[in-house]
Design a protein around this motif. Structure first.
Motif, PDB file in Angstrom:
ATOM      1  N   GLY A 224       0.889  -1.341  -0.023  1.00  0.00           N
ATOM      2  CA  GLY A 224      -0.093  -0.069  -0.153  1.00  0.00           C
ATOM      3  C   GLY A 224       0.726   1.218   0.035  1.00  0.00           C
ATOM      4  N   LYS A 225       2.035   1.293   0.787  1.00  0.00           N
ATOM      5  CA  LYS A 225       2.695   2.591   0.826  1.00  0.00           C
ATOM      6  C   LYS A 225       3.393   2.853  -0.503  1.00  0.00           C
ATOM      7  N   LEU A 226       3.472   1.858  -1.288  1.00  0.00           N
ATOM      8  CA  LEU A 226       4.335   2.083  -2.469  1.00  0.00           C
ATOM      9  C   LEU A 226       3.500   2.041  -3.671  1.00  0.00           C
ATOM     10  N   THR A 227       2.276   2.098  -3.416  1.00  0.00           N
ATOM     11  CA  THR A 227       1.390   1.989  -4.644  1.00  0.00           C
ATOM     12  C   THR A 227       0.395   3.149  -4.878  1.00  0.00           C
ATOM     13  N   ALA A 228       0.596   3.915  -5.835  1.00  0.00           N
ATOM     14  CA  ALA A 228      -0.320   5.002  -6.161  1.00  0.00           C
ATOM     15  C   ALA A 228      -1.639   4.704  -6.901  1.00  0.00           C
ATOM     16  N   GLU A 229      -2.594   5.554  -6.886  1.00  0.00           N
ATOM     17  CA  GLU A 229      -3.692   5.611  -7.744  1.00  0.00           C
ATOM     18  C   GLU A 229      -3.419   6.140  -8.867  1.00  0.00           C
ATOM     19  N   PRO A 230      -4.200   5.943 -10.040  1.00  0.00           N
ATOM     20  CA  PRO A 230      -4.068   6.655 -11.224  1.00  0.00           C
ATOM     21  C   PRO A 230      -4.370   8.042 -11.052  1.00  0.00           C
ATOM     22  N   GLU A 231      -5.311   8.569 -10.283  1.00  0.00           N
ATOM     23  CA  GLU A 231      -5.414   9.988 -10.099  1.00  0.00           C
ATOM     24  C   GLU A 231      -4.389  10.634  -9.316  1.00  0.00           C
ATOM     25  N   GLU A 232      -3.661  10.101  -8.534  1.00  0.00           N
ATOM     26  CA  GLU A 232      -2.628  10.459  -7.976  1.00  0.00           C
ATOM     27  C   GLU A 232      -1.460  10.751  -9.048  1.00  0.00           C
ATOM     28  N   LEU A 233      -1.188   9.979  -9.866  1.00  0.00           N
ATOM     29  CA  LEU A 233      -0.312  10.006 -10.775  1.00  0.00           C
ATOM     30  C   LEU A 233      -0.792  10.960 -11.864  1.00  0.00           C
ATOM     31  N   GLY A 234      -2.051  11.237 -12.359  1.00  0.00           N
ATOM     32  CA  GLY A 234      -2.548  12.555 -13.336  1.00  0.00           C
ATOM     33  C   GLY A 234      -2.207  13.598 -12.417  1.00  0.00           C
ATOM     34  N   GLU A 235      -2.240  14.007 -11.187  1.00  0.00           N
ATOM     35  CA  GLU A 235      -1.899  15.031 -10.516  1.00  0.00           C
ATOM     36  C   GLU A 235      -0.668  15.346 -10.577  1.00  0.00           C
TER      37      GLU A 235
END
Length: 244
Positions: A194-205
């Motif tokens: 979990g601590k190393l995994t981003a959500e797609p929205e986080e990446l877009g931002e």
């Protein structure tokens, strides 16, 4: 009038999230992908939600011979181009079958690099623009479990570095994005920390902020910088005996 953002590989979860972030900021969007008609609902959603113009463009990253024609036929040369093209494949299959390996190499290195190269010529001629390449931390060091995918990403990262160096004097900026794990359909079923995994929205931002701040290289979650620094600096005599 704001010039558009071109999203290459627009059917991916990361691409869709990135399109929403830029559309919310008022950018017109050009969505480019294979079977692009499947994005009609995305086009309608973006236009309705954000009041921006969205156009759809058929694009196959590995059809190298069509790249110039694709760029020539865009209704407007974009201000920003983001390539979210990628294919992980199955590593065991890639080790056994050269054609499977070639698909991974072409989808993650050859196709994305050459379309950005095509766009770079047009951007350099007009003396502005931003090119964004989504690479991977997998390219920071080859590992037994994914070295075919990782080697393609390593090549793409090196390409982006050289392109950035070349285009700096042309007022064209190149951003290298190194996401780490991302919770997408491509990683579905994987047991991701979990601590190393981003959500797609986080990446877009993160991509939007990197473009706005003219960043060169970003690890979407800063912890990945530390993780990869440690991995890169493990002596080879030790590293080759590890299973990571």
């Amino acid at each position: 009038m704001t010039e558009p953002v071109l999203i290459l590989g627009a059917r991916s979860d990361i691409a869709r999230a990135t399109a929403h972030v830029f559309a919310a900021k008022g950018y017109p969007i050009q969505l480019a992908a294979r079977n692009v008609a499947s994005l009609e609902a995305d086009k309608a959603d973006l236009e309705t939600r954000y009041g921006v113009t969205v156009t759809l463009h058929e694009f196959d990253a590995v059809a190298i011979e069509d790249h110039s024609h694709f760029v020539d036929n865009l209704p407007e040369l974009p201000q920003i181009a983001v390539t979210a093209v990628g294919f992980m494949g199955d590593h065991d299959e890639s080790m056994r079958h050269p054609l499977a390996a070639a698909r991974v190499l072409r989808a993650n290195f050859e196709g994305p690099a050459l379309i950005l190269g095509e766009l770079s010529e047009r951007f350099a001629a007009r003396k502005y623009g931003t090119l964004v390449g989504i690479s991977s931390v997998a390219g920071d060091r080859g590992r037994a479990t994914n070295y075919i995918y990782g080697s393609a990403k390593a090549g793409f990262t090196a390409f982006l570095s050289g392109l950035r160096n070349r285009l700096a004097k042309e007022n064209v900026h190149v951003v290298t994005v190194l996401p780490g794990f991302v919770n997408t359909s491509m990683t579905e079923g994987m047991d991701l920390p979990g601590k190393l995994t981003a959500e797609p929205e986080e990446l877009g931002e993160a991509i939007y902020k990197a473009v706005e701040k003219s960043r060169n290289i970003i690890y979407v979650r800063p912890i990945w910088w530390l993780v990869m620094m440690i991995i890169r600096n493990i002596p080879e005599a030790i590293f080759k005996k590890m299973s990571i």
